[in-house]
Every structure is written in structure tokens, then in C-alpha cells.
Design an enzyme around this catalytic site. Structure first.
Site, PDB file in Angstrom:
ATOM      1  N   HIS A  18     -35.860 -18.826  -9.996  1.00 19.28           N
ATOM      2  CA  HIS A  18     -36.827 -17.747 -10.199  1.00 19.28           C
ATOM      3  C   HIS A  18     -37.286 -17.737 -11.655  1.00 19.28           C
ATOM      4  O   HIS A  18     -37.050 -18.678 -12.413  1.00 19.28           O
ATOM      5  CB  HIS A  18     -36.276 -16.399  -9.719  1.00 19.28           C
ATOM      6  CG  HIS A  18     -35.000 -15.986 -10.409  1.00 19.28           C
ATOM      7  ND1 HIS A  18     -34.924 -15.812 -11.765  1.00 19.28           N
ATOM      8  CD2 HIS A  18     -33.765 -15.720  -9.916  1.00 19.28           C
ATOM      9  CE1 HIS A  18     -33.703 -15.461 -12.081  1.00 19.28           C
ATOM     10  NE2 HIS A  18     -32.964 -15.408 -10.989  1.00 19.28           N
ATOM     11  N   HIS A  21     -34.695 -18.420 -14.645  1.00 19.98           N
ATOM     12  CA  HIS A  21     -34.327 -19.836 -14.751  1.00 19.98           C
ATOM     13  C   HIS A  21     -35.489 -20.652 -15.322  1.00 19.98           C
ATOM     14  O   HIS A  21     -35.310 -21.519 -16.157  1.00 19.98           O
ATOM     15  CB  HIS A  21     -34.026 -20.436 -13.373  1.00 19.98           C
ATOM     16  CG  HIS A  21     -33.020 -19.682 -12.554  1.00 19.98           C
ATOM     17  ND1 HIS A  21     -33.301 -19.199 -11.303  1.00 19.98           N
ATOM     18  CD2 HIS A  21     -31.737 -19.343 -12.800  1.00 19.98           C
ATOM     19  CE1 HIS A  21     -32.243 -18.601 -10.811  1.00 19.98           C
ATOM     20  NE2 HIS A  21     -31.277 -18.658 -11.696  1.00 19.98           N
ATOM     21  N   CYS A 126     -13.455  -7.697 -10.666  1.00 22.96           N
ATOM     22  CA  CYS A 126     -14.736  -7.601  -9.950  1.00 22.96           C
ATOM     23  C   CYS A 126     -14.997  -8.949  -9.288  1.00 22.96           C
ATOM     24  O   CYS A 126     -15.074  -9.964  -9.977  1.00 22.96           O
ATOM     25  CB  CYS A 126     -15.889  -7.235 -10.877  1.00 22.96           C
ATOM     26  SG  CYS A 126     -17.485  -7.313 -10.025  1.00 22.96           S
ATOM     27  N   CYS A 129     -18.370 -10.598 -10.404  1.00 23.93           N
ATOM     28  CA  CYS A 129     -18.363 -11.245 -11.717  1.00 23.93           C
ATOM     29  C   CYS A 129     -17.312 -12.343 -11.808  1.00 23.93           C
ATOM     30  O   CYS A 129     -17.320 -13.127 -12.753  1.00 23.93           O
ATOM     31  CB  CYS A 129     -18.063 -10.234 -12.819  1.00 23.93           C
ATOM     32  SG  CYS A 129     -19.280  -8.943 -12.973  1.00 23.93           S
ATOM     33  N   CYS A 143     -18.087  -1.720 -12.227  1.00 28.85           N
ATOM     34  CA  CYS A 143     -18.611  -2.892 -12.933  1.00 28.85           C
ATOM     35  C   CYS A 143     -20.058  -2.611 -13.328  1.00 28.85           C
ATOM     36  O   CYS A 143     -20.871  -2.259 -12.479  1.00 28.85           O
ATOM     37  CB  CYS A 143     -18.546  -4.117 -12.029  1.00 28.85           C
ATOM     38  SG  CYS A 143     -19.616  -5.445 -12.597  1.00 28.85           S
ATOM     39  N   HIS A 146     -22.481  -4.858 -11.273  1.00 32.15           N
ATOM     40  CA  HIS A 146     -22.524  -4.778  -9.808  1.00 32.15           C
ATOM     41  C   HIS A 146     -22.443  -3.356  -9.255  1.00 32.15           C
ATOM     42  O   HIS A 146     -22.588  -3.158  -8.051  1.00 32.15           O
ATOM     43  CB  HIS A 146     -21.408  -5.637  -9.201  1.00 32.15           C
ATOM     44  CG  HIS A 146     -21.609  -7.102  -9.447  1.00 32.15           C
ATOM     45  ND1 HIS A 146     -21.094  -7.746 -10.541  1.00 32.15           N
ATOM     46  CD2 HIS A 146     -22.330  -8.009  -8.761  1.00 32.15           C
ATOM     47  CE1 HIS A 146     -21.464  -9.017 -10.504  1.00 32.15           C
ATOM     48  NE2 HIS A 146     -22.217  -9.200  -9.446  1.00 32.15           N
ATOM     49  N   LYS A 295     -37.184  -3.826 -11.112  1.00 34.04           N
ATOM     50  CA  LYS A 295     -36.287  -4.971 -11.137  1.00 34.04           C
ATOM     51  C   LYS A 295     -36.710  -6.004 -10.091  1.00 34.04           C
ATOM     52  O   LYS A 295     -37.116  -5.654  -8.990  1.00 34.04           O
ATOM     53  CB  LYS A 295     -34.860  -4.490 -10.847  1.00 34.04           C
ATOM     54  CG  LYS A 295     -33.785  -5.469 -11.285  1.00 34.04           C
ATOM     55  CD  LYS A 295     -32.425  -4.820 -11.110  1.00 34.04           C
ATOM     56  CE  LYS A 295     -31.320  -5.850 -10.899  1.00 34.04           C
ATOM     57  NZ  LYS A 295     -31.174  -6.789 -12.007  1.00 34.04           N
ATOM     58  N   LYS A 298     -35.575  -9.622  -3.997  1.00 42.52           N
ATOM     59  CA  LYS A 298     -36.169 -10.170  -2.779  1.00 42.52           C
ATOM     60  C   LYS A 298     -36.767  -9.060  -1.923  1.00 42.52           C
ATOM     61  O   LYS A 298     -37.846  -9.201  -1.367  1.00 42.52           O
ATOM     62  CB  LYS A 298     -35.101 -10.921  -1.970  1.00 42.52           C
ATOM     63  CG  LYS A 298     -35.125 -12.408  -2.219  1.00 42.52           C
ATOM     64  CD  LYS A 298     -34.204 -13.121  -1.239  1.00 42.52           C
ATOM     65  CE  LYS A 298     -33.913 -14.534  -1.703  1.00 42.52           C
ATOM     66  NZ  LYS A 298     -32.751 -15.116  -1.051  1.00 42.52           N
TER      67      LYS A 298
HETATM   68 ZN   LIG Z   1     -19.303  -7.298 -11.443  1.00 48.03          ZN
END
Ligand SMILES: [Zn+2]
Length: 510
Positions: A18, A21, A126, A129, A143, A146, A295, A298
């Protein structure tokens, strides 16, 4: 010959390529081409990171084995970079045998040196992670990446004595102010290092995770994914053989996004110290692309796919936008509106228009044949060439600091000047005066020098367009670096114009 070794991070194969990258890949490619243009031998490494919990989970969700899954996504990255013209020299996969063997070799070396020990660790883990969290690092007990409360798990594992290297790492960062850049990230790392550094858990028991490189000294464990992936920067050179490792290793310029600062600024240099290798030359850290529509996800349907951008706008126009819009190190906004505005204003109207006007006049007035320059140049001619010489000096100093947007800005400021030069010298009016035709020939010759200079300085940023400019001027690479006024031999013929950057029509600017 001077050398530079440029790396992207290994892209994690849990998502398709995406915008984030693509930005790192484009920056790496532009930097490589830039270094080559100033006489360096440059080597660009990219690849994919394929081990760990997240890949095993994603593969299971997709109903395939981790290897099949990794093969598919890794191929997608490679074919995307090929289609985007990213000139990488080596593409590494962490599932490649040579890489796995190298990781095991380094692990064994560090283990034999007493830098890895077996111990028990309990903590908040987590799964997203793939790491333990301290209470302090959590946000409302969750986290921060997440938004999930980590699980408490306790297990026996292998630890790398990272804490031992804390003082040395602080000294290295203090002694070399641009080791980590821009400054804000260096400051962030030094602030983190004010707290005692903990040892790094570098193993995962195979009863919890099988998808990894087995520890060479204990088959009941696989290697923590970061300890595996970071070593790619050296294992690729080791694999290439010859003098690659000796010539390139300490010349490394890593490019990363800010989310992986800690592994690259803390784990990696301490791993290098333990392995007896010199540190990298620079860790270059960039910010995030923030979507105007929130943000990128998808489900929102706002994922920016590089090949789609290439098909709709052209790869060079997309590259130009990425490099011009983001100040390296800071976050930048991405919207199609901003992209279209830049393409129309900077590329279609400014650059494209100048090139086609000059070539059209050259064709119309002189059948494409370049006319001689006067032995004494007019004041405005001298100013024009001086303006581009200065732009190139500015560009070089900005590139040394990875200020791609400023480098391009300096070229465009010279372009603005060239447009004013056309207005000021008015060749389209002068040509009507039979006695002024020689002067028109001179003016156009200087403007063709502008186009030739653009073909040189823009090549790292927009390689295909630069090649098109060379084609239009009917010159080869050897002429590109000639001095202003010395490139075109008597009777040289340039080609008729063509549209380089079509103006993009939208609902608002129709
Ligand atoms: Zn995490």
C-alpha cells in the site's frame, strides 16, 4: 569509488503493498538513483519479512500454509516493485535458506560469546505486536497499536543481553548526531534510553509458534521475528559474496517508517555490537501518510494501491507527488485532490508546458536544428544558466539531508525563472522581426539547455520522464553532464514536442 548501501525495511507479508510501503520504496529508489548520478556505486536491498505469529494467523485465516501464504504475498511485493520500476539490486525473503542459515550462525556466535542466556519471563504479551509490554507502555491497559488488552503469559525463553550495551549505544548516538535522523527521532531514542534498557527475549517456544527459524542451540524454540528480520541487512550482503559485505556494510543507509524506530534504533545496533559488526551509517526515519478520509483501511475503501495509481496517473507523476508533498520525517496528508492539483500545476502546466513550448518553437522556426550561441551571452542568458546552477547546488545540499521536497522545490523555482525568461525574451514576437532571428536561435538554445538540465536533475525522481526528455532532445546520457552551452553540436536536431503530463480533468476544474 564511493559506495552507498540503501535499504528499505523488509515488508511484512501480512498485507498487500500500500501507500506506506510504496513511499519507502520510492524514496529508496530515488536516493539510489541520486547517489549514482553523483558518481557513487549504490546498492539497494528490499524484500519480505515472513515469519511470526501474525503470518501464521493470516495464513490460517486464508486457509493456506504459512509458506504458501508468504510465497503469494512476497511475489506480490516483488512484482509490484518491478512494475513500479523500483531498481532494487537484491530481494531478500526471510524464508530463503541462506538467510535462515546466517541468522543461525549469528545466534550461535552470540550464544557462544555468552550474550544469550536462558531465563523465565512473565509479562503482558500482545499477540498482534508479538511482544511483551510493560504496564507503562500500555494506554488504559491496552496495546496502543491494537487497542486490545494484552494477555499475561509466563514462559521460559532465551534472552539477549541487550541491557549490557545501553551505555555504548547512548555514546554512539551522542557522538554521531546524524546516525538517527531527522533529529526528532534521535531525541526520541535518547529519551527512551534514559530508562534502564531491558534484555531482549529472542525466542518463542515451538508449542506456541512453529513458523520461525529454529534456534541452533535449542530445537524447542524458534527465533523472535525481529531478531530474524533485522539480520537481513547483513545476510543479503553475505550471500552476494565477493567484497559485498566489506564494501557495503558500514555504508548502510536504512530507510524506515517511524513505527519501527525502536527495533532499528535499539535492537539492531546492540545486535551488531554483540556480533562484532560496525553500526550502520544512517537510520533515516519517515512519518506516516494520513488519509484525508481518515485512517487507511480496507473497509473504508480508501487503500492506496501503487499499481492503481500508476495506471491512473502515471508512475512518475505519482512519484513526484510522494516526494514533493511529504517533508521527510513528518506526517503528510494524502488525497487525490492534492495529487491532481500537483500534477496539473507542477507537471502539466509548468514543466510539461515549458518543454512543449520550447520544442514547438524550435521546430517551427528552425525545423528542429539547434542554432549557435553568441560568443558573448546576454545578461538574461547568464542569469538563466546561473539560476539552474544554483538550483543544482541547492538540490545537492537538500538531498544530503533527505529533504526531497526542498530539492524538488529548488528545481521548480528555477523552472519558474525559465518561464519568466520566455516572457522577457519573447522569442514568439522577435521571430517576426527578420533582423532578430539570430537572437531567437540563441534564446531557444538556452531554453534547450534548460530542458537538458531538467533531464539530468530530475532523473532520480522521475526516471521515465527524464528519459523522455533525453529522447525529445535527441541526446544520449554522455551529453547529459556537459557544461551549459557545450552540449549541442552544430546542426544537432531535436524532436518535435509531445505531451509528457496530460492535464487531469476533474469535476471541479473542467
Ligand atoms: Zn499490539
Amino acid at each position: 569509488m564511493e559506495r552507498v548501501y540503501i535499504t528499505t525495511p523488509l515488508y511484512y507479508v501480512n498485507a498487500e503493498p500500500h501507500l506506506g510501503h510504496t513511499y519507502t520504496a520510492v524514496v529508496a529508489d530515488a536516493l539510489k538513483r541520486y547517489f549514482q548520478s553523483i558518481g557513487y556505486e549504490a546498492f539497494l536491498l528490499t524484500g519480505t519479512d515472513e515469519h511470526g505469529d501474525k503470518i501464521a494467523q493470516a495464513a490460517a485465516a486464508a486457509g493456506s500454509t504459512p509458506k504458501e501464504y508468504a510465497d503469494r504475498i512476497s511475489d506480490l511485493f516483488r512484482s509490484t516493485w518491478d512494475a513500479c520500476g523500483i531498481a532494487y539490486d537484491h530481494f531478500l525473503r526471510t524464508t530463503d535458506t541462506y538467510h535462515q542459515e546466517y541468522v543461525q550462525k549469528i545466534l550461535q556466535k552470540i550464544y557462544d560469546a555468552g550474550e544469550i542466556y536462558f531465563g523465565e519471563y512473565g509479562g503482558l504479551y500482545c499477540y498482534g505486536c508479538e511482544r511483551f509490554y510493560t504496564e507503562k507502555e500500555l494506554l488504559d491497559g491496552k496495546c496502543p497499536d491494537h487497542q486490545v488488552a494484552p494477555d499475561y503469559i509466563s514462559e521460559k525463553n532465551y534472552f539477549f543481553r541487550m541491557s549490557k550495551y545501553q551505555e555504548r549505544l547512548i555514546k554512539e548516538i551522542q557522538n554521531k548526531p546524524n546516525l538517527i535522523r531527522p533529529e526528532r527521532y534521535r531525541a526520541e531514542v535518547l529519551a527512551f534510553l534514559r530508562e534502564p534498557l531491558e534484555d531482549l527475549c529472542i525466542s518463542r517456544p515451538i508449542n506456541r509458534l512453529q513458523w520461525g527459524i529454529p534456534l541452533p542451540f535449542d530445537g524447542k524454540y524458534v527465533t523472535y521475528v525481529w531478531f530474524d528480520a533485522l539480520l537481513n541487512y547483513v545476510s543479503a550482503l553475505n550471500y552476494r559474496g565477493g567484497d559485498s559485505l566489506q564494501n557495503l556494510w558500514p555504508k548502510a543507509q536504512h530507510l524506515i517508517a517511524k513505527d519501527i524506530l525502536k527495533p532499528h534504533a535499539i535492537y539492531w545496533p546492540t545486535m551488531l555490537m554483540a556480533a562484532g559488526l560496525p553500526l550502520y551509517d544512517h537510520l533515516n526515519v519517515h512519518g506516516y501518510w494520513v488519509m484525508d478520509s481518515g485512517k487507511m483501511s480496507k473497509s473504508l475503501g480508501n487503500v492506496v494501491r501503487p499499481l492503481e495509481m500508476k495506471a491512473r496517473f502515471g508512475m512518475d507523476a505519482f512519484r513526484y507527488f510522494l516526494l514533493r508533498e511529504m517533508a521527510f520525517g513528518q506526517d503528510a496528508k494524502f488525497s487525490e485532490e492534492a495529487l491532481v492539483t500537483r500534477i496539473n500545476a507542477d507537471l502539466a502546466n509548468n514543466l510539461g508546458n515549458l518543454v512543449s513550448r520550447v520544442l514547438a518553437m524550435q521546430q517551427k522556426y528552425f525545423a528542429g536544428v539547434v542554432q549557435p550561441l553568441a560568443s558573448e551571452w546576454a545578461r538574461e542568458d547568464l542569469e538563466l544558466s546561473a539560476k539552474f546552477a544554483q538550483a543544482e547546488i541547492d538540490l545537492n545540499s537538500y538531498m544530503a539531508d533527505l529533504q526531497f521536497h526542498r530539492a524538488l522545490e529548488s528545481v521548480w523555482s528555477a523552472l519558474d525563472y525559465a518561464n519568466r525568461y520566455i516572457v522577457q525574451t519573447a522569442p514568439f514576437t522577435l521571430i517576426k522581426d527578420l533582423g532578430k532571428q539570430t537572437r531567437v536561435g540563441e534564446v531557444l538554445h538556452h531554453l534547450l539547455e534548460v530542458v537538458r538540465t531538467l533531464a539530468r536533475v530530475l532523473a532520480p525522481f522521475m526516471p521515465d520522464s527524464a528519459a523522455e526528455l533525453r529522447g525529445l532532445l535527441n541526446i544520449d546520457l554522455s551529453v547529459l553532464t556537459s557544461r551549459w552551452g557545450e552540449a549541442f553540436s552544430a546542426g544537432h536536431k531535436v524532436n518535435p514536442p509531445k505531451v509528457l503530463f496530460p492535464r487531469i480533468e476533474t469535476d471541479t476544474n473542467k
